[in-house]
Enzyme design. Structure first.
Site, PDB file in Angstrom:
ATOM      1  N   SER A 252      -3.715   5.893  -5.594  1.00 41.93           N
ATOM      2  CA  SER A 252      -3.696   6.828  -4.463  1.00 41.93           C
ATOM      3  C   SER A 252      -4.611   8.013  -4.730  1.00 41.93           C
ATOM      4  O   SER A 252      -5.173   8.598  -3.815  1.00 41.93           O
ATOM      5  CB  SER A 252      -2.274   7.308  -4.195  1.00 41.93           C
ATOM      6  OG  SER A 252      -1.761   7.910  -5.352  1.00 41.93           O
ATOM      7  N   LYS A 253      -4.744   8.358  -5.992  1.00 36.66           N
ATOM      8  CA  LYS A 253      -5.575   9.517  -6.343  1.00 36.66           C
ATOM      9  C   LYS A 253      -7.062   9.221  -6.147  1.00 36.66           C
ATOM     10  O   LYS A 253      -7.873  10.119  -6.011  1.00 36.66           O
ATOM     11  CB  LYS A 253      -5.340   9.899  -7.816  1.00 36.66           C
ATOM     12  CG  LYS A 253      -3.909  10.201  -8.156  1.00 36.66           C
ATOM     13  CD  LYS A 253      -3.687  11.704  -8.127  1.00 36.66           C
ATOM     14  CE  LYS A 253      -2.243  12.124  -8.047  1.00 36.66           C
ATOM     15  NZ  LYS A 253      -1.318  11.478  -8.930  1.00 36.66           N
ATOM     16  N   THR A 254      -7.386   7.949  -6.218  1.00 39.63           N
ATOM     17  CA  THR A 254      -8.809   7.595  -6.126  1.00 39.63           C
ATOM     18  C   THR A 254      -9.044   6.744  -4.880  1.00 39.63           C
ATOM     19  O   THR A 254      -9.990   5.975  -4.814  1.00 39.63           O
ATOM     20  CB  THR A 254      -9.243   6.789  -7.378  1.00 39.63           C
ATOM     21  OG1 THR A 254      -8.327   5.727  -7.563  1.00 39.63           O
ATOM     22  CG2 THR A 254      -9.265   7.650  -8.622  1.00 39.63           C
TER      23      THR A 254
END
Ligand code: GLU
Length: 283
Positions: A252-254
């Site tokens: 989700s962060k990337t």
């Protein structure tokens, strides 16, 4: 023939779905089909600031392209739905009122700054544990007027052990008041919190098993308290591992770099995306 098993796909349309979503939603879909159950598509768009209709359209298209189909909430002609949490405000409000009436929640209108001033402890996933001092300040004998323009929290039973059997990860155990504190059920912006909306909808939609990412394990402990307060039978739970990128960072962060449609445009097949390598696969 459908069995009584009911599962749900519950995307939040605040961005494009990425390969991590693909894997989680595949796990949901597999369980439902394995059980000859019914799969409900529910759009979790209570956060009006972050959610956009075009991401809902994209989510439906991406999942369909991956071969993940559903039975309700498709928005097709003759189908039930579409189901959007933003259309279900009256149900969420009724559940909030029920919690007030039965004395489970209290008004807790504090800014983040005020909460931090009490040097709160941390919840086991790193969140801020709502300080006891603030709970007491607002609890003392007042009859709670159901004012929707302030925050409301669920009073957790301090020290109680919340246990459940996770279909994927086995027995889970959390201590209320230590691993997690009084949590939001209503936001002063005038709407339900994630925890309230999800439980209200899962009850109303007769969901029998919730399959989702393991980042929501602690939420399950909170949600079990809501089921109990509402006198409802909780569904089964199955939390699946999150997908990580090659550097071991949660997808989700990337997300931008691995959006399903970008991978598709680069020529990836559905099968390749669904087999996105997680950290454990790296040699
Ligand atoms: N809408 C949440 C998400 O996209 C999932 C919530 C749930 O499965 O309970 O992360």
């Amino acid at each position: 023939m459908y069995s009584s098993y009911r599962g749900r796909l519950a995307p939040t349309p605040s961005g494009l779905l990425h390969a991590g979503h693909a894997r989680t939603f595949l796990a949901v879909w597999r369980r439902v089909r394995e059980e000859s159950g019914t799969l409900v598509f529910r759009v979790e768009d209570i956060d009006r600031e972050r959610c956009r209709p075009e991401f809902e359209v994209a989510a439906r298209e991406d999942l369909a392209w991956l071969g993940i189909d559903w039975d309700e909430g498709g928005g097709r002609e003759g189908d039930f739905g579409p189901y959007r949490q933003s259309d279900r405000g009256e149900l969420h409000r009724q559940v909030w009122l029920q919690l007030i009436r039965d004395g489970w929640v209290y008004p807790a209108d504090f800014s983040r700054k005020e909460i931090l001033r009490h040097q709160p402890r941390r919840e086991s996933d790193g969140g801020i544990l709502f300080p006891d001092a603030l709970r007491e300040a607002h609890e003392s004998g007042q009859t709670a007027e159901p004012n929707p323009a302030i925050n409301w929290r669920f009073r957790v039973p301090d020290g109680e052990i919340i246990e459940f059997e996770d279909g994927e990860k086995g027995r889970q155990r959390y201590v209320a008041g230590k691993d997690f504190g009084d949590f939001l059920v209503w936001r002063k912006a005038g709407g339900p919190s994630y925890e309230l909306a999800v439980v209200a909808d899962d009850i109303a939609m007769k969901i029998t098993e919730v399959v989702r990412g393991e980042d929501l394990l602690l939420s399950t402990a909170r949600q079990l308290l809501l089921y109990r307060a509402l006198g409802a039978v909780a569904p089964g739970f199955r939390h699946v591992p999150l997908v990580r990128d090659r550097a071991g960072v949660r997808l989700s962060k990337t997300a931008r770099s691995v959006a399903i449609r970008e991978l598709r445009d680069e020529g990836w097949s559905p099968a390749q995306i669904l087999a996105w390598p997680d950290r454990g696969d790296q040699s």
